[in-house]
Motif scaffolding. Structure first.
Motif, mmCIF file in Angstrom:
data_model
loop_
_atom_site.group_PDB
_atom_site.id
_atom_site.type_symbol
_atom_site.label_atom_id
_atom_site.label_comp_id
_atom_site.label_asym_id
_atom_site.label_seq_id
_atom_site.Cartn_x
_atom_site.Cartn_y
_atom_site.Cartn_z
ATOM 1 N N VAL A 26 0.838 -1.197 0.000
ATOM 2 C CA VAL A 26 0.000 0.000 0.000
ATOM 3 C C VAL A 26 0.870 1.242 0.000
ATOM 4 N N ASN A 27 0.518 2.180 -0.843
ATOM 5 C CA ASN A 27 1.205 3.470 -0.908
ATOM 6 C C ASN A 27 0.456 4.476 -0.026
ATOM 7 N N PRO A 28 1.013 4.849 1.121
ATOM 8 C CA PRO A 28 0.274 5.736 2.032
ATOM 9 C C PRO A 28 0.190 7.172 1.532
ATOM 10 N N ARG A 29 0.976 7.514 0.504
ATOM 11 C CA ARG A 29 1.005 8.904 0.022
ATOM 12 C C ARG A 29 0.325 9.070 -1.332
ATOM 13 N N GLY A 30 -0.347 8.068 -1.787
ATOM 14 C CA GLY A 30 -1.023 8.177 -3.074
ATOM 15 C C GLY A 30 -2.138 7.160 -3.190
ATOM 16 N N LYS A 31 -2.731 7.067 -4.366
ATOM 17 C CA LYS A 31 -3.863 6.181 -4.587
ATOM 18 C C LYS A 31 -3.522 4.998 -5.484
#
Length: 358
Positions: free
Chosen positions: A114-119
């Motif tokens: 999971v990328n916490p800074r994007g979608k």
């Protein structure tokens, strides 16, 4: 008197073989009829096994790692693990590096980072385990991510070779070795009798099979690798694996012949071809197979061999201990049974010779 077809008979057709029923009885013995019934049963089993395994492949409880921030990880794991139809068996992973390690060690079949800074998140797969499984995971995760308003890109951390279409070369190689094993044993049975008449004959057969296995293993490794370029990996390692597979299947055929005579060849086909090939994880890896085939595949020579061949080709030989033990068990147990049945056959012959003639 002479008949029109060159046979002889009486005027009233007294020779039973001149009637259709008589000719049928003479041409098709009870033993032949029984063998035909057995072949019919194998035919039905072949269709049922292959169609049952392949008619509706879908992911079931695929071992799947999830890398996400601590505050989101538990909820995301539970959501993926609880998807309808249970396509994933989700478990947390501490980092992307840990998820990659699990994939390369064949502990998991996929991972979501999971990328916490994007979608846009990242899906990790291992194409060397079979492209059908990678494709199935992409479909499942794309749908799941879309429901959350996110997208996913796929990274293959252990891709199949471009010359290995759909990752099937390892499966075809193992199938060839299995066929060679039981054909060698069958030829010896046809030429010299299904059951060896004494222990020395059994040892000679096993020795012949061993020499053949070494040669067949080398031939397969050279053809699939240097000759065709269809499968990467160590030729020496594939050679050893091939020799073990051929010997295991050939010795199993000997053991079945010791139990059932020439019918033992049919038992080998039942176990190796009908049960083993569709459950081997070749066309569809284990997580895409129905529960029965998923359960039996790793315990049979084609499944153990296919897993080991893929490990050699794409995973630096990792996760091979279990499959090699399975193959070794088939080889050793079958060889011992072959010798035991040969000794029992000799004992039966000695008893028969000692009985007084009536």
């Amino acid at each position: 008197m002479a008949t029109a077809d060159g046979g002889t008979g009486t005027g009233d057709g007294g020779d039973a073989r001149t009637t259709f029923a008589g000719e049928l009885k003479d041409a098709v013995s009870a033993r032949a009829a029984l063998l035909i019934v057995g072949v019919l049963a194998l035919t039905v089993a072949f269709i049922a096994s292959y169609a049952g395994a392949f008619h509706s492949p879908k992911p079931r409880d695929v071992a799947f790692a999830v890398v996400a921030p601590p505050q989101e990880r538990g909820q995301l794991v539970a959501k993926l693990d609880g998807m309808r139809g249970s396509p994933l068996d989700a478990r947390p992973a501490g980092s992307r590096a840990e998820a990659v390690r699990q994939l390369k060690d064949r502990e998991t079949d996929g991972a979501l980072v999971v990328n916490p800074r994007g979608k846009q998140d990242e899906l990790l797969v291992a194409g060397g385990s079979g492209n059908a499984l990678s494709d199935a995971l992409q479909k499942v995760l794309t749908k799941a991510e879309q429901a959350e308003g996110r997208t996913v890109r796929t990274t293959d951390v252990a891709p199949a070779d471009p010359q290995d279409a759909r990752g099937l070369s390892s499966f075809y190689l193992v199938v060839g070795w299995c066929v060679g094993g039981y054909l060698c044993a069958a030829i010896l049975a046809i030429s010299y009798g299904a059951r060896p008449t004494n222990g020395r004959r059994a040892v000679i057969r096993l020795g012949t099979l061993l020499v053949y296995s070494v040669l067949a293993g080398l031939a397969g490794a050279l053809v699939i690798g240097p000759a065709l370029g269809a499968l990467p990996g160590s030729v020496v390692a594939l050679w050893g694996l091939g020799a073990l597979i051929v010997f295991a299947v050939g010795a199993t055929t000997f053991a079945f012949q010791g139990i059932a005579g020439i019918l033992g060849i049919g038992l080998t086909i039942l176990v190796v071809v009908i049960g083993g090939n569709p459950s081997a994880g070749g066309a569809y890896p284990y997580p895409l197979l129905p529960p029965f085939w998923h359960a039996i595949g790793p315990a049979l020579p084609p499944g153990a061999g296919t897993w080991a061949a893929r490990s050699i080709a794409y995973f630096d030989g990792r996760a091979m201990a279990g499959p090699l033990l399975v193959l070794a068990a088939w080889a050793v147990i079958a060889a011992v049974l072959t010798l035991v049945f040969a000794a029992l056959s000799l004992g039966r012959g000695a008893v028969e010779r000692s009985e007084p003639q009536q």
